[in-house]
Design a protein around this motif. Structure first.
Motif, short mmCIF file in Angstrom:
data_model
loop_
_atom_site.label_atom_id
_atom_site.label_comp_id
_atom_site.label_asym_id
_atom_site.label_seq_id
_atom_site.Cartn_x
_atom_site.Cartn_y
_atom_site.Cartn_z
N THR A 1 0.87 -1.17 0.00
CA THR A 1 0.00 0.00 0.00
C THR A 1 0.91 1.23 0.00
O THR A 1 1.69 1.42 0.93
N ALA A 2 0.82 2.04 -1.05
CA ALA A 2 1.74 3.18 -1.22
C ALA A 2 0.95 4.46 -1.45
O ALA A 2 0.09 4.52 -2.34
N TYR A 3 1.27 5.49 -0.66
CA TYR A 3 0.70 6.83 -0.82
C TYR A 3 1.81 7.85 -0.65
O TYR A 3 2.66 7.71 0.24
N GLN B 1 -5.30 2.18 -2.42
CA GLN B 1 -5.65 1.40 -1.24
C GLN B 1 -6.11 0.00 -1.62
O GLN B 1 -5.91 -0.95 -0.88
N ASP B 2 -6.76 -0.13 -2.78
CA ASP B 2 -7.38 -1.38 -3.20
C ASP B 2 -6.46 -2.10 -4.19
O ASP B 2 -6.24 -1.63 -5.30
N PRO B 3 -5.90 -3.28 -3.81
CA PRO B 3 -4.94 -3.97 -4.69
C PRO B 3 -5.60 -4.90 -5.70
O PRO B 3 -4.97 -5.84 -6.18
N LEU B 4 -6.87 -4.67 -6.05
CA LEU B 4 -7.56 -5.53 -6.99
C LEU B 4 -6.85 -5.54 -8.34
O LEU B 4 -6.33 -4.52 -8.80
N TRP B 5 -6.83 -6.71 -9.01
CA TRP B 5 -6.17 -6.81 -10.30
C TRP B 5 -6.84 -5.85 -11.29
O TRP B 5 -8.05 -5.63 -11.27
N GLY B 6 -6.04 -5.26 -12.15
CA GLY B 6 -6.56 -4.32 -13.14
C GLY B 6 -6.64 -2.89 -12.66
O GLY B 6 -6.73 -1.97 -13.47
N PHE B 7 -6.64 -2.67 -11.32
CA PHE B 7 -6.61 -1.31 -10.80
C PHE B 7 -5.17 -0.78 -10.86
O PHE B 7 -4.22 -1.54 -10.71
N GLU B 8 -5.05 0.53 -11.05
CA GLU B 8 -3.72 1.12 -11.22
C GLU B 8 -3.28 1.83 -9.94
O GLU B 8 -4.09 2.39 -9.21
N PRO B 9 -1.97 1.85 -9.69
CA PRO B 9 -1.46 2.56 -8.50
C PRO B 9 -1.35 4.06 -8.78
O PRO B 9 -1.38 4.51 -9.92
N ILE C 1 12.66 -0.15 -14.25
CA ILE C 1 11.62 -0.99 -14.86
C ILE C 1 10.36 -0.87 -14.01
O ILE C 1 10.38 -1.15 -12.81
N TYR C 2 9.27 -0.46 -14.63
CA TYR C 2 8.01 -0.23 -13.93
C TYR C 2 7.39 -1.54 -13.47
O TYR C 2 7.27 -2.49 -14.25
N VAL C 3 6.99 -1.61 -12.20
CA VAL C 3 6.30 -2.76 -11.63
C VAL C 3 4.83 -2.37 -11.52
O VAL C 3 4.45 -1.55 -10.68
N ALA C 4 3.98 -2.97 -12.36
CA ALA C 4 2.62 -2.46 -12.54
C ALA C 4 1.68 -2.82 -11.40
O ALA C 4 0.68 -2.13 -11.21
N ARG C 5 1.93 -3.89 -10.66
CA ARG C 5 0.97 -4.35 -9.66
C ARG C 5 1.58 -4.33 -8.26
O ARG C 5 2.78 -4.55 -8.09
N PRO C 6 0.74 -4.10 -7.23
CA PRO C 6 1.27 -4.04 -5.86
C PRO C 6 1.63 -5.39 -5.28
O PRO C 6 2.37 -5.44 -4.30
N GLY D 1 6.06 8.79 -16.38
CA GLY D 1 4.85 8.33 -17.03
C GLY D 1 3.63 8.23 -16.14
O GLY D 1 3.57 8.76 -15.03
N LYS D 2 2.62 7.51 -16.66
CA LYS D 2 1.34 7.38 -15.97
C LYS D 2 1.50 6.67 -14.63
O LYS D 2 2.50 5.99 -14.37
N ASN D 3 0.50 6.84 -13.77
CA ASN D 3 0.43 6.18 -12.47
C ASN D 3 1.53 6.61 -11.51
O ASN D 3 1.87 5.87 -10.58
N THR D 4 2.09 7.81 -11.73
CA THR D 4 3.06 8.36 -10.79
C THR D 4 2.59 9.73 -10.32
O THR D 4 3.40 10.63 -10.10
#
Length: 729
Positions: A89-91, A98-106, A115-120, A145-148
């Protein structure tokens, strides 16, 4: 021999980013060279809010994994998620996932060697074979890039020297902690070298299942890494690397905080104990391969290519109530694969610097889970997958207007395409066919009596993220800067979406954006004996992706919707100060302040059948304490031909809201006391470190579930003491 430390290790970490080079003067603080903007710069001249830690600083502060970084950096939350040892969980500055469901983005990007790690899942990485860890705060949309939009965390491994060497590191500690790390390298020729590292982390549980005796909060992790590096000439560097991690720690089950709404269960005395009926079997496997090539075309131009693939596979168990009945059991699995390719050009001239590149991402995230509602005799299954293809072009240009005034202009264009398949159905009996064999369930006929969601859809988004800034060198010791930066968190499809209750779920949800203005100062005072870096920021956070979940007992449906419903303003301050009190004694202070204010949060209210604004009800942001702080003293002394470094710290985090809306899970302020002693031998061959964490044995909650009257909490580590040592052969 290691040089005598004349500064605090944490403070050195604050100043140290991307391979520091130190020039030491008597009684003065070290000058630090950083590459936070993907090129070498002095820390005091780089207009970026960045905190970073080198290998010695990580050791001296007992940093075992990424979560130990959170108390050392302002306005940052990095902690283990609810059910496993390795989901993150990263903020940062109020923005994250907060929600580590697959397909959701950080909202905070995690990187291993760029190298970007896409999933928590698997992102709580243990610290070994590491050169440095960096934390960049604020939107990093141009270069990363995105998700940062909250920031980025970078894990950077060591390059090989080509020397033949072998290192053994071990650790013993509380709760039968047993760690062992073996690493080594050797030259294959004058231009090639190979290296490896293998790490085992074992620890008994802090608690147990009082019915079965199964350990809770234990640790059972095995990791390995191998790399092959070539330097055909001084202008060309090539690295082929592979890594794998297997986490077989038991699934974590929470502590029932209040009397169960059904049954006779009451809270147990120990917050680490549980009564779960579910098997604790849990597996999180992650692995990756990469090929990096860097070519100095000329003295002013460098070309770099990074090709990488990563995959993850998780089988876990979540028990919402943690009691010995299948009232809300959630077995789950996650799978993900990703391929990335980045081409980068770094061009430096007399009056400018340019970093530009192209980036491609191709990934798939798949998963499924059962919500077993034993009290109703039904099971709801959710499953699906999402494919993502992303292409981006970026450039960051710095121009020297005068000898003291620099201008930065940057931008990144990203095109995202996602295709999803989503299924949600209700079954009679316990467990759906997806998990019945594993849990000896009793599905009725193997077919759902109600299909709530069953669709395929795709959607494309494009986004341009600009950046602009000015920095002015007032004198040799002081630089001020101002910048505007933006970023976005990718849109997507809600894997839990209920198309009956919310038909619009099939259309997906759009990206959210953050635009930040930042003012900063970096200065050294009192003949370079005090370093003071500070930043103030203001962020407009738009189209927030809000997850709204509820359960309708009449229809026996668990509903979920992700909507772009939020607008907010986030403002804050950050201060990092290092003071060399004497040649041996230093003080370090890290302070963070975040004021996050919801302006509008529109959600559907079933009772009134209308859209309502709940901004005043939600009040605070998730995992974003208003105030964070660290105070530390460090003292270095000569001893037995080597050096002993003593440090003690007190860290503080303000109250935390676990979910978007206030709940019984919310946590008051937390103060932790840590202390350590680290000895470095005179010849540099061995070192030993004794570290105590949470010495005041504070009991504090950092996650939980709140559903149907069951409230279960998950807790941070109790007091621990560990002795670690290493020897270089």
């Amino acid at each position: 021999m290691r040089k005598i430390m004349k500064f605090n290790p944490i403070a050195a970490g604050i100043m140290l980013a991307c391979g520091a080079s130190l020039v030491q003067a008597q009684g003065q603080l070290e000058e630090v060279t950083v590459t936070a903007q993907k090129r070498e710069q002095s820390l005091q001249e780089v207009p970026v809010a960045v905190t970073a830690f080198g290998e010695d600083q990580l050791l001296e502060n007992g940093v075992a994994d990424l979560t130990d970084i959170q108390k050392l950096t302002p306005n940052t939350t990095l902690q283990v998620s609810r059910g496993t040892n390795s989901t993150l969980t990263a903020y940062i500055r109020g923005i994250g996932q907060q929600d580590p469901l697959w397909g959701f983005e950080p909202g905070v990007g995690i990187y291993v060697d760029d190298i970007y790690v896409a999933r928590p899942q698997g992102a709580v990485m243990d610290v070994f074979d590491v050169e440095r860890i960096e934390v960049l705060r604020g939107p990093q949309g141009t270069l990363y890039g995105k998700n940062t939009i909250g920031g980025a965390v970078k894990y950077v491994t060591k390059k090989l020297s080509g020397d033949t060497e072998f290192r053994i590191r071990g650790g013993l500690g509380s709760y039968n902690q047993r760690d062992l790390v073996l690493s080594g390298q050797t030259g294959l020729s004058d231009t090639a070298a190979i290296g490896f590292a293998v790490a085992s982390y074992q620890r008994d549980g802090f608690g147990e299942n009082v019915n079965t005796g199964a350990e809770n909060y234990n640790k059972d992790i095995l990791s390995a890494r191998v790399s092959l590096e070539f330097n055909p000439n001084e202008d060309l560097f090539i690295r082929l690397a592979a890594d794998t991690t297997q986490d077989d720690s038991n699934a974590r089950f929470g502590h029932l905080m209040f009397d169960a709404p059904t049954g006779a269960e009451t809270p147990l005395d120990d917050v680490y104990d549980n009564r779960s009926n579910m098997s604790p079997d849990n597996s999180v496997e992650t692995s990756g391969m990469s090929l990096t090539a860097e070519w100095n075309v000329s003295d002013s131009v460098t070309v770099k290519s990074i090709t990488a693939s990563r995959s993850g596979d998780t089988d876990t168990a979540i028990d919402f109530d943690s009691v010995d009945r299948p009232d809300f059991d959630v077995p789950a699995y996650y799978k993900d694969e990703q391929f990335t390719q980045e081409f980068q050009v770094n061009w430096s001239g007399d009056k400018f610097n340019l970093v530009s590149g192209l980036y491609y991402y191709d990934g798939n995230a798949e998963g499924g889970f059962d919500a077993v509602l034993g009290m109703f005799g039904i099971t709801q299954n959710v499953s699906g997958n999402v494919d993502t293809q992303s292409l981006a072009a970026y450039a960051n240009y710095e121009y020297f207007l005068t000898d003291k005034l620099n201008m930065t202009l940057g931008g990144r264009y990203t095109r995202d395409e996602k295709s999803a398949e989503v299924f949600k159905g209700n079954y009679l009996g316990l467990y759906s066919p997806m998990f019945a064999d594993r849990y000896d369930g009793t599905p009725a006929g193997g077919t759902p009596y109600a299909i709530l969601t069953d669709y395929s859809n795709s959607k494309t988004w494009s986004q341009f993220d600009p950046k602009a800034g000015l920095n002015y060198q007032i004198n040799d010791d002081t630089m001020v800067y101002g910048s505007f930066s933006s970023g976005f968190k990718s849109g997507g499809f809600d894997m839990r979406g209920d198309a009956v209750a919310t038909p619009s779920t099939v259309d997906g949800y759009d990206p959210e954006t953050a635009e930040t203005f930042e003012l900063g100062i970096k200065t050294q005072l009192l003949d370079d004996r005090v370093r003071l870096n500070a930043a103030a920021f203001s962020t407009d956070y738009e189209d927030m992706q809000v997850t709204v979940q509820s359960f309708d007992e009449a229809s026996q449906n668990f509903t979920s919707a992700v909507v772009n419903a939020g607008q907010s303003k986030i403002q804050g301050l950050e201060l990092e100060m290092l003071a060399s009190i004497t040649d041996r004694l230093t003080a370090n202070v890290v302070l963070g302040y975040t004021d996050a204010d919801y302006k509008e949060v529109l959600t559907y209210d079933a009772a009134s059948d209308s859209i309502v604004n709940v901004a005043d009800v939600w009040k605070n942001f998730q995992y974003s304490p208003e105030r964070t702080g660290l105070g530390q003293l460090s003292y270095a002394m000569d001893m037995a031909g080597g050096e002993l470094v003593l440090n003690g710290s007190v860290s503080y985090r303000d109250s935390i809201q676990i979910y978007a809306a206030p709940s019984d899970l919310d946590v008051g302020s937390v103060t932790l006391v840590d202390a350590g002693a680290t000895y470095f031998s005179g010849n540099g061959d061995w070192q030993v470190s004794l570290q105590g964490k949470n010495l005041n044995d504070e009991t504090y909650r950092n996650a939980g579930y709140n559903a149907f009257g069951w409230v279960t909490g998950y807790y941070g580590n109790p007091r621990t003491v560990a002795l670690t040592g290493s020897y270089n052969f």
